[in-house]
Structure formats: structure tokens, C-alpha cells
Design an enzyme around this catalytic site. Structure first.
Site, PDB file in Angstrom:
ATOM      1  CG  ASN A   9      -1.867   1.131   1.291  1.00 35.33           C
ATOM      2  OD1 ASN A   9      -1.810   2.044   0.459  1.00 35.33           O
ATOM      3  ND2 ASN A   9      -2.758   1.104   2.275  1.00 35.33           N
ATOM      4  CE  LYS A  16      -0.127   2.835   6.499  1.00 36.69           C
ATOM      5  NZ  LYS A  16      -1.556   3.074   6.611  1.00 36.69           N
ATOM      6  NE  ARG A  97      -6.128   2.065  -0.487  1.00 36.19           N
ATOM      7  CZ  ARG A  97      -6.094   3.220   0.187  1.00 36.19           C
ATOM      8  NH1 ARG A  97      -5.001   3.597   0.803  1.00 36.19           N
ATOM      9  NH2 ARG A  97      -7.148   3.979   0.249  1.00 36.19           N
ATOM     10  CG  LEU A 213     -14.817   7.497  11.013  1.00 41.61           C
ATOM     11  CD1 LEU A 213     -15.380   7.873  12.374  1.00 41.61           C
ATOM     12  CD2 LEU A 213     -15.372   8.417   9.924  1.00 41.61           C
ATOM     13  CG  ASP A 287      -2.242  12.685  13.600  1.00 38.90           C
ATOM     14  OD1 ASP A 287      -1.566  11.857  12.984  1.00 38.90           O
ATOM     15  OD2 ASP A 287      -2.774  12.462  14.707  1.00 38.90           O
ATOM     16  CG  MET A 288      -8.969  12.571  15.699  1.00 42.92           C
ATOM     17  SD  MET A 288      -9.886  14.136  15.658  1.00 42.92           S
ATOM     18  CE  MET A 288     -11.223  13.741  14.540  1.00 42.92           C
TER      19      MET A 288
HETATM   20  P1  AMP Z   1      -5.468   5.646   9.305  1.00 43.45           P
HETATM   21  O1  AMP Z   1      -5.493   6.470   8.041  1.00 43.45           O
HETATM   22  O2  AMP Z   1      -6.505   4.589   9.355  1.00 43.45           O
HETATM   23  O3  AMP Z   1      -4.086   5.126   9.637  1.00 43.45           O
HETATM   24  O4  AMP Z   1      -5.841   6.653  10.508  1.00 43.45           O
HETATM   25  C1  AMP Z   1      -5.026   7.756  10.817  1.00 43.45           C
HETATM   26  C2  AMP Z   1      -5.805   8.676  11.749  1.00 43.45           C
HETATM   27  O5  AMP Z   1      -6.143   7.950  12.939  1.00 43.45           O
HETATM   28  C3  AMP Z   1      -4.997   9.898  12.186  1.00 43.45           C
HETATM   29  O6  AMP Z   1      -5.821  11.062  12.149  1.00 43.45           O
HETATM   30  C4  AMP Z   1      -4.658   9.559  13.623  1.00 43.45           C
HETATM   31  O7  AMP Z   1      -4.484  10.708  14.435  1.00 43.45           O
HETATM   32  C5  AMP Z   1      -5.899   8.795  14.048  1.00 43.45           C
HETATM   33  N1  AMP Z   1      -5.663   8.041  15.268  1.00 43.45           N
HETATM   34  C6  AMP Z   1      -4.854   6.969  15.462  1.00 43.45           C
HETATM   35  N2  AMP Z   1      -4.869   6.600  16.773  1.00 43.45           N
HETATM   36  C7  AMP Z   1      -5.684   7.467  17.417  1.00 43.45           C
HETATM   37  C8  AMP Z   1      -6.117   7.624  18.771  1.00 43.45           C
HETATM   38  N3  AMP Z   1      -5.680   6.808  19.725  1.00 43.45           N
HETATM   39  N4  AMP Z   1      -6.977   8.621  19.060  1.00 43.45           N
HETATM   40  C9  AMP Z   1      -7.413   9.459  18.091  1.00 43.45           C
HETATM   41  N5  AMP Z   1      -7.055   9.361  16.800  1.00 43.45           N
HETATM   42  C10 AMP Z   1      -6.203   8.379  16.461  1.00 43.45           C
END
Ligand code: AMP
Length: 411
Positions: A9, A16, A97, A213, A287-288
């Protein structure tokens, strides 16, 4: 000798990967290792985890001549590592992917130069992903020209949607040229659909919304575990607010940016894909975790808007389904942010969602139910596994083909 396959990916600054053992055609795939090469274009690093999640490798990749690590050097490094650590195995194929398969690719495809050229045509529709997905295929083809490579598409799962869910209300001359709502994150949704019966029982075939999400984000409405609607549309911009993407936007805003503000198409593309969403609204980060950790009013508003959009579009998909029996959270934010899930579920109370607050807060690995026993809508957290889905597709295409050594050549 055991045959293995590799899943890739590939993104803008990281790759990845996951490697699987293929025991026999049709048998379960066992993951040998997974990891990533990060910092491509900067200070590259190789990280590998083995079975059970043990860290096997974490090291800087030294770059000898060029100061920037290109995709070919990155894959050379990876094949070298796998060649040393996956002894006794031959490499049968690489599965990739590929975000956009357009209307042409409704099934995973064994890549040929002609197919690569056709996939190039979809780059403008997914500029954050498609060029990196395809350059990974090209890099591996130049290293191991005879190795079968299989492209697995994020658009594929949504091919089952009814015409109304895919249509754009534009003149036929435009829509017949391929302007329609494709939907994305299909490999994630396909994996979730494959495991839904394990957790939801008969409800798995009912009216289900899955919320993927992550950095990218979308919702998918499923009936009989098939996609019937999605919040993502023609490109990966539509629908939910994302890390750096705007989500749904009045097309009049785009006309305003170009007409009144004099922005060029490339500047608008950069704004909508890379500078908007959580990053644009918070002014801090896409980044959340970073946004959740901040107490600025802008960061709080960014999360308010993020939640509002999910709740609003969840209502839209429930309307497409004619009701809602299950809601599933997945991907980085969906799997890990209890506060985000709580807020979405509070806003979805009118649909019959009743969250079990303690179950939601418990930091447990794996799939888990987070709704109360009396909730009319079952709410679950189910970790996604796009890599396994790609591996399954690749295995199916691989059956009957020649095996290759990790460094190339027939086994
Ligand atoms: P992904 O694209 O599926 O790898 O997701 C990445 C997103 O997940 C980023 O915005 C990260 O900040 C968020 N994320 C990962 N771990 C956490 C957590 N423990 N709390 C809040 N957001 C998270």
C-alpha cells in the site's frame, strides 16, 4: 518450498507492506510480517513487525549516492530484508492497493503495461494516492520484471450500488464519459463485510453503515453486505471532512475560487486535498490525535465540524437504507478515538443508537460491541484489514502461476 505473497500500500512518503504464506490454493493466509518504509524523500526508515506484533527491525536506510530514496531503492531494501528473513519461501506475486479503477476495472487485475497506462488516466481523480500506487508497481516491475503483480481497487466494492446512488445530475454527455460517483475505501469495506456475520449474526445482512474514519474518511451503507451508497463520490474529496480534505463542498465555492479569487486549478486542488479538513479548520494538524490534544477554540471547532458532518451524512445513508440496524466504526480514528465515537453516537440517538459508555471507553483490542443491550442499533468497533483483503484477491489471481525468488528469477 512455501510460497509467499507480498501486499503493498504505497503512499506519498511511506510504503506499507505485509507478507503472507500461501499454504495451498483456497487455504487461509498466514501473515509472516508487516511493516513500512517511512520518510521516503527525506530520512527513510524501515520498520518490520513479525507474527504476534514483535518488532523485528527498526533502522535508518542509508542512501549512498542520491540524497533522496526513490521507490526502486525502497523496494530493493524491502526485498533484501525479506530475502534474508523469509528463508525457505518463494515469492508468488505482489498485490497492490490501487485507489481508482474507474468504470473499466470491476475486478482485481493482473497488471500489464497496457493496464498500467489505463490506470494512469485516473490519476487526476485521486491525485493523493493513484500516482504513488502506480509508481510502486512500476518500481517493482523494473526490479523483478517477471513477477506477477495484481492491482486491487478501492472503487470495486461499490460497483453494486444502484444507478441513483452513482449518478450525478449532469447532462448525459458528461455522465456517459465516466463522471459518476465511484466511492472509495472499498477494500476496507469488503473486509468488514466479510467478517460482519462473525459478530452481528443475521443483522450482518440487514441495514448497516460502516464508518471508515482514518486520514481519509467515508461512510458506506450496506444491505446484504453489499454497498448501496457511499459518502465518497467521483473523487476522494467528497463526503465527510477528512484529515486534510474538505469533504462535501458547494461546487459554487470552486467556481468562486477560480473566478473571483483567480486561483489556478493546481492551487485549488492543493487547497481542497492537502490544506483543508481538520488541518484547515484547526490550523494545527490533519492528525486527529494532535487536534484532540489541543485546547484551542479552532481545534475544538474542527472536531465539532468533523462530528457534525458524520452525524449528518449518517442520517443521509440511513435514509438510503430505509432505516439502520448496525453501525460499525473502523480505521485509525474509528478504532481508537472513544470520544469521537461517543459524540457521533450521541448525535445518532434519534436513529435508535444507545452507546454503552464503559464498553466504548475500554481499550480492548479486536472487534467489540459498544452499544447497550437495549439499543435499537447495534454499534461495533471492528478493526479493518485492507492488506488481508488484497492478499486474498492476489492469492485468487496467483493460483496456477509460477513462483519467483525474492530477488527475481524463477524458483
Ligand atoms: P489511518 O489512516 O486509518 O491510519 O488513521 C489515521 C488517523 O487515525 C490519524 O488522524 C490519527 O491521528 C488517528 N488516530 C490513530 N490513533 C488514534 C487515537 N488513539 N486517538 C485518536 N485518533 C487516532
Amino acid at each position: 518450498m512455501t510460497q509467499a505473497l507480498l501486499v503493498i500500500n504505497s503512499g506519498s512518503s511511506s510504503v506499507k507492506f505485509a507478507a503472507y504464506d500461501v499454504a495451498e490454493p483456497g487455504s487461509a493466509l498466514a501473515r509472516i510480517a508487516n511493516g513500512r518504509i517511512e520518510g521516503i524523500g527525506g530520512k527513510p526508515r524501515l520498520l518490520v513487525w513479525g507474527q504476534g506484533g514483535a518488532l523485528l527491525e527498526d533502522r535508518r536506510i542509508s542512501i549512498s549516492s542520491d540524497p533522496v530514496l526513490g521507490p526502486e531503492e525502497a523496494f530493493e531494501e524491502l526485498f533484501d530484508w525479506l530475502g534474508r528473513h523469509a528463508a525457505g519461501r518463494t515469492l508468488g506475486a505482489v498485490g497492490h492497493r490501487v485507489v481508482h479503477g474507474g468504470e473499466r476495472f470491476a475486478r482485481p487485475a493482473l497488471v500489464t503495461p497496457e493496464i498500467l497506462a489505463q490506470l494512469d488516466a485516473f490519476t487526476p481523480l485521486a491525485p493523493l494516492h493513484q500516482p504513488h500506487n502506480l509508481s510502486a508497481i512500476r518500481a517493482i516491475a523494473s526490479l523483478l520484471p517477471d513477477l506477477p503483480q495484481v492491482a486491487c481497487f478501492d472503487t470495486e466494492f461499490h460497483a453494486t450500488q444502484p444507478w441513483v446512488a452513482q449518478a450525478c445530475a449532469l447532462p448525459r454527455a458528461i455522465t456517459q464519459a465516466g463522471v459518476k460517483r465511484y466511492g472509495f475505501h472499498g477494500l476496507s469495506y469488503e473486509y468488514i463485510a466479510s467478517v460482519l456475520p462473525d459478530y452481528l449474526g443475521p443483522v450482518a445482512n440487514g441495514r448497516v453503515v460502516v464508518a471508515h474514519l482514518g486520514n481519509g474518511a467515508s461512510l458506506c451503507a450496506m444491505r446484504n453486505r453489499r454497498s448501496i451508497a457511499s459518502t465518497m463520490g467521483f473523487s476522494t474529496l467528497d463526503g465527510l471532512m477528512m484529515g486534510t480534505r474538505c469533504g462535501s463542498l458547494d461546487p459554487g465555492v470552486v467556481l468562486h475560487l477560480i473566478g473571483a479569487l483567480g486561483m489556478g486549478v493546481q492551487a485549488v486542488e492543493k487547497l481542497l486535498y492537502e490544506q483543508s479538513g481538520l488541518l484547515g479548520v484547526s490550523g494545527i494538524s490533519g492528525d486527529m490525535r494532535t487536534v484532540e490534544a489541543s485546547d484551542t477554540p479552532e481545534a475544538r471547532q474542527a472536531i465539532d465540524l468533523y462530528v457534525y458532518r458524520i452525524a449528518q451524512q449518517l442520517g443521509c445513508l440511513a435514509a438510503s437504507l430505509g432505516g439502520l440496524e448496525a453501525l460499525v466504526f473502523t480505521a485509525g480514528i474509528g478504532e481508537n478515538s472513544a470520544s469521537l465515537r461517543r459524540r457521533v453516537c450521541e448525535d445518532a440517538a434519534w436513529l435508535g443508537v444507545a452507546l454503552d459508555v464503559d464498553a466504548n471507553e475500554a481499550h480492548l483490542p479486536g472487534a467489540r460491541c459498544i452499544s447497550t443491550p437495549g439499543s435499537r442499533v447495534a454499534v461495533w468497533v471492528i478493526p479493518t484489514n485492507e492488506e488481508l483483503m488484497i492478499a486474498r484477491h492476489t492469492q485468487a489471481v496467483l493460483q496456477g502461476r509460477e513462483a519467483h525468488d525474492w530477488r527475481g528469477g524463477g524458483a
